[in-house]
Design a protein around this motif. Structure first.
Motif, PDB file in Angstrom:
ATOM      1  N   ARG A  34     -11.135  -1.602 -17.723  1.00 24.12           N
ATOM      2  CA  ARG A  34     -12.532  -1.828 -17.381  1.00 24.12           C
ATOM      3  C   ARG A  34     -12.948  -1.047 -16.131  1.00 24.12           C
ATOM      4  N   VAL A  35     -12.183  -1.170 -15.054  1.00 27.68           N
ATOM      5  CA  VAL A  35     -12.526  -0.474 -13.817  1.00 27.68           C
ATOM      6  C   VAL A  35     -12.340   1.029 -13.980  1.00 27.68           C
ATOM      7  N   GLY A  36     -11.249   1.437 -14.629  1.00 29.48           N
ATOM      8  CA  GLY A  36     -10.988   2.858 -14.827  1.00 29.48           C
ATOM      9  C   GLY A  36     -12.048   3.527 -15.677  1.00 29.48           C
ATOM     10  N   THR A  37     -12.491   2.860 -16.729  1.00 27.80           N
ATOM     11  CA  THR A  37     -13.522   3.429 -17.607  1.00 27.80           C
ATOM     12  C   THR A  37     -14.828   3.625 -16.846  1.00 27.80           C
ATOM     13  N   ALA A  38     -15.219   2.638 -16.050  1.00 29.34           N
ATOM     14  CA  ALA A  38     -16.452   2.757 -15.267  1.00 29.34           C
ATOM     15  C   ALA A  38     -16.320   3.842 -14.204  1.00 29.34           C
ATOM     16  N   LEU A  39     -15.160   3.928 -13.573  1.00 34.10           N
ATOM     17  CA  LEU A  39     -14.936   4.934 -12.537  1.00 34.10           C
ATOM     18  C   LEU A  39     -15.012   6.343 -13.100  1.00 34.10           C
ATOM     19  N   ARG A  40     -14.504   6.537 -14.304  1.00 31.96           N
ATOM     20  CA  ARG A  40     -14.519   7.869 -14.920  1.00 31.96           C
ATOM     21  C   ARG A  40     -15.927   8.424 -15.063  1.00 31.96           C
ATOM     22  N   ASP A  86      -2.741  17.572  -9.717  1.00 29.35           N
ATOM     23  CA  ASP A  86      -2.698  17.786  -8.273  1.00 29.35           C
ATOM     24  C   ASP A  86      -2.715  16.488  -7.481  1.00 29.35           C
ATOM     25  N   ALA A  87      -3.171  15.404  -8.106  1.00 34.86           N
ATOM     26  CA  ALA A  87      -3.296  14.130  -7.408  1.00 34.86           C
ATOM     27  C   ALA A  87      -3.283  13.007  -8.443  1.00 34.86           C
ATOM     28  N   ILE A  88      -2.962  11.798  -7.970  1.00 36.07           N
ATOM     29  CA  ILE A  88      -2.889  10.626  -8.851  1.00 36.07           C
ATOM     30  C   ILE A  88      -3.796   9.537  -8.300  1.00 36.07           C
ATOM     31  N   VAL A  89      -4.618   8.979  -9.180  1.00 29.61           N
ATOM     32  CA  VAL A  89      -5.382   7.770  -8.868  1.00 29.61           C
ATOM     33  C   VAL A  89      -4.742   6.651  -9.686  1.00 29.61           C
ATOM     34  N   HIS A  90      -4.147   5.698  -9.001  1.00 25.86           N
ATOM     35  CA  HIS A  90      -3.306   4.698  -9.672  1.00 25.86           C
ATOM     36  C   HIS A  90      -4.025   3.353  -9.753  1.00 25.86           C
ATOM     37  N   LEU A  91      -4.513   3.032 -10.964  1.00 28.29           N
ATOM     38  CA  LEU A  91      -5.171   1.751 -11.221  1.00 28.29           C
ATOM     39  C   LEU A  91      -4.412   0.891 -12.221  1.00 28.29           C
ATOM     40  N   ALA A  92      -3.384   1.431 -12.870  1.00 30.27           N
ATOM     41  CA  ALA A  92      -2.712   0.703 -13.943  1.00 30.27           C
ATOM     42  C   ALA A  92      -1.948  -0.503 -13.406  1.00 30.27           C
ATOM     43  N   GLY A  93      -1.828  -1.498 -14.257  1.00 30.92           N
ATOM     44  CA  GLY A  93      -1.074  -2.694 -13.910  1.00 30.92           C
ATOM     45  C   GLY A  93      -1.836  -3.928 -14.350  1.00 30.92           C
ATOM     46  N   ASN A 121       7.085  15.861  -8.521  1.00 30.85           N
ATOM     47  CA  ASN A 121       6.199  16.954  -8.918  1.00 30.85           C
ATOM     48  C   ASN A 121       5.460  17.584  -7.740  1.00 30.85           C
ATOM     49  N   ALA A 122       5.898  17.247  -6.511  1.00 31.86           N
ATOM     50  CA  ALA A 122       5.296  17.811  -5.300  1.00 31.86           C
ATOM     51  C   ALA A 122       3.786  17.558  -5.250  1.00 31.86           C
ATOM     52  N   ILE A 123       3.377  16.370  -5.685  1.00 30.54           N
ATOM     53  CA  ILE A 123       1.977  15.946  -5.605  1.00 30.54           C
ATOM     54  C   ILE A 123       1.782  15.267  -4.256  1.00 30.54           C
ATOM     55  N   SER A 124       0.854  15.772  -3.474  1.00 30.83           N
ATOM     56  CA  SER A 124       0.744  15.316  -2.088  1.00 30.83           C
ATOM     57  C   SER A 124      -0.298  14.231  -1.869  1.00 30.83           C
ATOM     58  N   ARG A 125      -1.089  13.874  -2.901  1.00 32.83           N
ATOM     59  CA  ARG A 125      -2.150  12.882  -2.722  1.00 32.83           C
ATOM     60  C   ARG A 125      -2.099  11.815  -3.808  1.00 32.83           C
ATOM     61  N   VAL A 126      -2.187  10.563  -3.356  1.00 32.07           N
ATOM     62  CA  VAL A 126      -2.272   9.417  -4.258  1.00 32.07           C
ATOM     63  C   VAL A 126      -3.383   8.516  -3.749  1.00 32.07           C
ATOM     64  N   VAL A 127      -4.184   7.978  -4.652  1.00 29.55           N
ATOM     65  CA  VAL A 127      -5.130   6.918  -4.327  1.00 29.55           C
ATOM     66  C   VAL A 127      -4.652   5.674  -5.068  1.00 29.55           C
ATOM     67  N   PHE A 128      -4.350   4.624  -4.322  1.00 29.74           N
ATOM     68  CA  PHE A 128      -3.768   3.414  -4.899  1.00 29.74           C
ATOM     69  C   PHE A 128      -4.818   2.313  -4.971  1.00 29.74           C
ATOM     70  N   GLY A 129      -5.042   1.801  -6.170  1.00 26.07           N
ATOM     71  CA  GLY A 129      -5.948   0.680  -6.354  1.00 26.07           C
ATOM     72  C   GLY A 129      -5.277  -0.613  -5.953  1.00 26.07           C
ATOM     73  N   SER A 130      -5.343  -0.930  -4.666  1.00 21.39           N
ATOM     74  CA  SER A 130      -4.824  -2.197  -4.174  1.00 21.39           C
ATOM     75  C   SER A 130      -5.884  -3.266  -4.411  1.00 21.39           C
ATOM     76  N   SER A 131      -5.810  -4.373  -3.706  1.00 24.78           N
ATOM     77  CA  SER A 131      -6.703  -5.487  -4.005  1.00 24.78           C
ATOM     78  C   SER A 131      -6.985  -6.331  -2.772  1.00 24.78           C
ATOM     79  N   ASN A 132      -8.153  -6.949  -2.750  1.00 29.83           N
ATOM     80  CA  ASN A 132      -8.467  -7.931  -1.712  1.00 29.83           C
ATOM     81  C   ASN A 132      -7.490  -9.094  -1.741  1.00 29.83           C
ATOM     82  N   HIS A 133      -6.807  -9.290  -2.866  1.00 35.92           N
ATOM     83  CA  HIS A 133      -5.857 -10.402  -2.965  1.00 35.92           C
ATOM     84  C   HIS A 133      -4.593 -10.167  -2.140  1.00 35.92           C
TER      85      HIS A 133
END
Length: 292
Positions: A34-40, A86-93, A121-133
């Motif tokens: 749900r969040v990933g689809t809207a973000l795209r 080049d970068a990973i946005v991690h929302l899965a889980g 893979n020498a990827i230097s940037r990650v955005v992690f979908g953490s949580s207010n929880h």
């Protein structure tokens, strides 16, 4: 520090406010959710390409989108999948409370595998979908910043603490830069009293993702994923220092349902702590105070 910014910082913040595009090819884990689809929808024209990494079919793809059906708990498959980004946005889980075995397999091991895929893979940037929880057991009377100790309200929240801490390890050891976004209530609009204090729009979340992808001062940096909220519980000056200016207001989209909290079997717990109903899960019902 509260106060006026020196000229160099003002200049840097002005540059950060101009981050409206990234030339990076990104992998978006959980991009079918749900969040990933809207973000795209907001990232599609702001990045070079989006590789959706998800076990679920994302449906129709945009012109610069692709999909790989990969389970994040499979480290080898994930590392292979990330070879051309080049970068990973991690929302899965899992986005809510589960048993410990599922939380460990998907949220904890899955996040570890994402960071390992970045390293391999020498990827230097990650955005992690953490949580207010990750800080849900703070009382609502307490204004929480990213520097306050973690106080998870659930195994789910605890898994987000793990992800933030491991991201710090991977910066210290390997120089992988991660923006941890403690996402509030993500949706089209706030739908209850608690959501009104921590709501975030997809457009504002996309702005934070772009900052995570491009801002030069990201190390292992934590911010809150919230839009404009009144009487909020979360101090987001760290995001503002990176140039974040939320475009959307929770109050402007609030309906009559935001006057009330969602029902809970333990309202004295749910309505005392910021995590709401997550705090109630398996709680013994005794309201306890704790020194910060």
């Amino acid at each position: 520090m509260i106060g006026s910014n020196p000229p160099a910082q003002e200049s840097q913040n002005a540059a950060a406010r101009c981050i409206d595009r990234s030339g990076k090819r990104i992998a978006l884990t959980g991009g079918s959710g749900r969040v990933g689809t809207a973000l795209r929808q907001f990232l599609a024209e702001q990045v070079t390409s989006i590789k959706i990494v998800d076990t679920a079919d994302p449906g129709p793809l945009g012109a610069n989108e692709s999909w790989e059906q990969v389970d994040i708990s499979d480290g080898e498959a994930l590392a292979t999948c990330m070879a051309d980004v080049d970068a990973i946005v991690h929302l899965a889980g899992y986005p809510n409370e589960q048993g410990i075995d599922d939380i460990l397999r998907v949220n904890v091991l899955g996040t570890h595998n994402v960071l390992e895929a970045a390293r391999r893979n020498a990827i230097s940037r990650v955005v992690f979908g953490s949580s207010n929880h990750a800080v849900g057991f703070y009382p609502r009377e307490t204004r929480v910043s990213e520097t306050d100790p973690m106080r998870p309200d659930s195994l789910y929240g605890l898994s987000k603490c793990w992800g933030e801490l491991e991201a710090g390890l991977y910066f210290d050891k390997f120089g992988i830069r991660t923006l941890n976004i403690r996402i509030g209530n993500a949706g089209d609009r706030p739908t209850d009293a608690r959501a009104l204090r921590i709501w975030v729009s997809s457009r504002d979340l996309a702005q934070l993702v772009l900052i995570g992808l491009e801002h030069p001062d990201i190390t292992c940096t934590t911010v809150f994923g919230i839009s404009q909220v009144e009487a909020g519980w979360l101090d987001n000056r760290a995001a503002a220092a990176l140039g974040y200016i939320p475009a959307d207001s929770a109050q402007s989209l609030a309906g009559p349902d935001t006057a009330l909290e969602r029902p809970s079997p333990m309202p004295h717990i749910a309505e005392f702590f910021q995590g709401g109903r997550f705090c109630v899960i398996d709680h013994d019902g005794t309201l306890r105070g704790r020194l910060r």
